[in-house]
Design a protein around this motif. Structure first.
Motif, PDB file in Angstrom:
ATOM      1  N   TYR A 244     -27.813 -27.219 -49.510  1.00 27.80           N
ATOM      2  CA  TYR A 244     -26.671 -28.029 -49.951  1.00 27.80           C
ATOM      3  C   TYR A 244     -25.336 -27.514 -49.413  1.00 27.80           C
ATOM      4  O   TYR A 244     -24.285 -28.069 -49.736  1.00 27.80           O
ATOM      5  CB  TYR A 244     -26.640 -28.097 -51.481  1.00 27.80           C
ATOM      6  N   ASP A 245     -25.372 -26.475 -48.610  1.00 25.42           N
ATOM      7  CA  ASP A 245     -24.181 -25.952 -47.953  1.00 25.42           C
ATOM      8  C   ASP A 245     -23.073 -25.611 -48.959  1.00 25.42           C
ATOM      9  O   ASP A 245     -21.914 -26.005 -48.796  1.00 25.42           O
ATOM     10  CB  ASP A 245     -23.665 -26.936 -46.904  1.00 25.42           C
ATOM     11  N   PHE A 246     -23.451 -24.866 -50.006  1.00 28.24           N
ATOM     12  CA  PHE A 246     -22.465 -24.427 -50.976  1.00 28.24           C
ATOM     13  C   PHE A 246     -21.598 -23.314 -50.390  1.00 28.24           C
ATOM     14  O   PHE A 246     -21.986 -22.660 -49.418  1.00 28.24           O
ATOM     15  CB  PHE A 246     -23.150 -23.926 -52.250  1.00 28.24           C
ATOM     16  N   TYR A 247     -20.453 -23.091 -51.010  1.00 28.30           N
ATOM     17  CA  TYR A 247     -19.550 -22.055 -50.500  1.00 28.30           C
ATOM     18  C   TYR A 247     -20.161 -20.662 -50.660  1.00 28.30           C
ATOM     19  O   TYR A 247     -20.084 -19.826 -49.749  1.00 28.30           O
ATOM     20  CB  TYR A 247     -18.197 -22.100 -51.225  1.00 28.30           C
ATOM     21  N   ALA A 248     -20.735 -20.402 -51.839  1.00 26.30           N
ATOM     22  CA  ALA A 248     -21.241 -19.059 -52.135  1.00 26.30           C
ATOM     23  C   ALA A 248     -22.369 -19.131 -53.141  1.00 26.30           C
ATOM     24  O   ALA A 248     -22.554 -20.150 -53.826  1.00 26.30           O
ATOM     25  CB  ALA A 248     -20.116 -18.183 -52.693  1.00 26.30           C
ATOM     26  N   VAL A 249     -23.117 -18.045 -53.224  1.00 30.01           N
ATOM     27  CA  VAL A 249     -23.983 -17.817 -54.378  1.00 30.01           C
ATOM     28  C   VAL A 249     -23.332 -16.725 -55.210  1.00 30.01           C
ATOM     29  O   VAL A 249     -22.623 -15.863 -54.685  1.00 30.01           O
ATOM     30  CB  VAL A 249     -25.415 -17.410 -53.991  1.00 30.01           C
ATOM     31  N   CYS A 250     -23.566 -16.764 -56.512  1.00 25.23           N
ATOM     32  CA  CYS A 250     -23.018 -15.755 -57.415  1.00 25.23           C
ATOM     33  C   CYS A 250     -24.180 -15.130 -58.168  1.00 25.23           C
ATOM     34  O   CYS A 250     -24.909 -15.832 -58.886  1.00 25.23           O
ATOM     35  CB  CYS A 250     -22.007 -16.372 -58.366  1.00 25.23           C
ATOM     36  N   VAL A 251     -24.339 -13.823 -58.001  1.00 25.86           N
ATOM     37  CA  VAL A 251     -25.496 -13.122 -58.561  1.00 25.86           C
ATOM     38  C   VAL A 251     -25.055 -11.820 -59.219  1.00 25.86           C
ATOM     39  O   VAL A 251     -23.931 -11.348 -59.019  1.00 25.86           O
ATOM     40  CB  VAL A 251     -26.539 -12.810 -57.459  1.00 25.86           C
ATOM     41  N   SER A 252     -25.960 -11.227 -59.995  1.00 27.76           N
ATOM     42  CA  SER A 252     -25.682  -9.920 -60.570  1.00 27.76           C
ATOM     43  C   SER A 252     -25.711  -8.868 -59.472  1.00 27.76           C
ATOM     44  O   SER A 252     -26.266  -9.078 -58.388  1.00 27.76           O
ATOM     45  CB  SER A 252     -26.712  -9.584 -61.652  1.00 27.76           C
TER      46      SER A 252
ATOM     47  N   ILE B  42     -22.584 -18.783 -45.743  1.00 30.92           N
ATOM     48  CA  ILE B  42     -22.502 -18.787 -47.206  1.00 30.92           C
ATOM     49  C   ILE B  42     -22.191 -17.378 -47.707  1.00 30.92           C
ATOM     50  O   ILE B  42     -22.806 -16.402 -47.283  1.00 30.92           O
ATOM     51  CB  ILE B  42     -23.814 -19.307 -47.814  1.00 30.92           C
ATOM     52  N   LYS B  43     -21.238 -17.280 -48.595  1.00 30.78           N
ATOM     53  CA  LYS B  43     -20.782 -15.991 -49.099  1.00 30.78           C
ATOM     54  C   LYS B  43     -21.646 -15.529 -50.267  1.00 30.78           C
ATOM     55  O   LYS B  43     -22.304 -16.319 -50.935  1.00 30.78           O
ATOM     56  CB  LYS B  43     -19.320 -16.083 -49.566  1.00 30.78           C
ATOM     57  N   VAL B  44     -21.583 -14.220 -50.515  1.00 31.07           N
ATOM     58  CA  VAL B  44     -22.231 -13.642 -51.692  1.00 31.07           C
ATOM     59  C   VAL B  44     -21.148 -13.124 -52.632  1.00 31.07           C
ATOM     60  O   VAL B  44     -20.351 -12.249 -52.258  1.00 31.07           O
ATOM     61  CB  VAL B  44     -23.184 -12.496 -51.315  1.00 31.07           C
TER      62      VAL B  44
END
Length: 214
Positions: free
Chosen positions: A31-39, A55-57
């Motif tokens: 989906y070509d999101f800007y970033a994923v957000c994870v622990s 895509i950023k982390v």
């Protein structure tokens, strides 16, 4: 309006597995999101999964309570950056803010920003626990300390983002800081309302639903 570039595609639940993180990254690519957000534990895995993309982390630090010591938060942030995170979403020390220990809160934000250098620092307020005066103070401290973003919520408190809180935050920081709305944003209509207020990023686990509806 394409919403994909505004989405931090997020999985932060305690039960998140390795496969969940891999799936999150697959969806972010699709989906070509800007970033994923994870622990913080999963930063290296997410970075590996997304290495051939733009895509950023983003990694959460001091999450979700904010009550760790500054030294621990700084070390966690540094490790995340070393492992490939380009954005740090830190929870400010909510109890110290409410205690009026403003210098300590500001110094902690400044220390984390110094530790991560040019990478984006987002300061999570957890607005559901704050008075109007405390929200305004959190904006001031974040601005003074050199943060890049302020963020409404962890998504794990008693309430999430509200339009009223975002308007208050925008009024306090103007264009000097960017704003991330997070917590309870699950559909396109709601996301657009936040973007209309000047939000730069939406943190959500419902990114696919948001971008798939018209």
């Amino acid at each position: 309006m394409e919403l994909n570039p505004y989405i931090d595609h997020t999985v932060l639940k305690a039960s998140a597995t390795v496969d969940d993180i891999k799936h999150l990254c697959t969806e972010a690519k699709e989906y070509d999101f800007y970033a994923v957000c994870v622990s913080s534990y999963y930063v290296a895995l997410a970075h590996s999964e997304l290495m051939q993309t733009d895509i950023k982390v983003a990694a959460v630090v001091g999450f979700p309570l904010g009550s760790m010591t500054t030294r621990i938060k700084v070390l966690e942030a540094q490790q995340c950056v070393d492992q490939g995170a380009t954005e740090i979403d830190m929870v400010l020390n909510i109890g110290l803010l409410k205690s009026g220990y403003h210098k300590i809160v500001e110094d902690e934000i400044r220390s984390i920003k110094k530790a991560i250098g040019s990478q984006n620092l987002k300061v999570i307020f957890e607005n559901c626990y704050l008075t109007t005066a405390e929200k305004k103070m959190a904006c001031k401290l974040s601005l003074n300390a050199g943060a890049d973003f302020i963020k409404t919520s962890t998504g794990f408190g008693s309430g999430g983002a509200t339009l009223e809180d975002v308007q208050l935050m925008k009024n306090e920081v103007g264009n000097h800081l960017q704003i991330k709305a997070s917590g309870g944003i699950r559909d396109r209509k709601t996301a657009l309302q936040y973007l209309d207020l000047g939000v730069s990023r939406i943190g959500t686990s419902s990114g696919i639903a948001i971008v798939s509806t018209t």
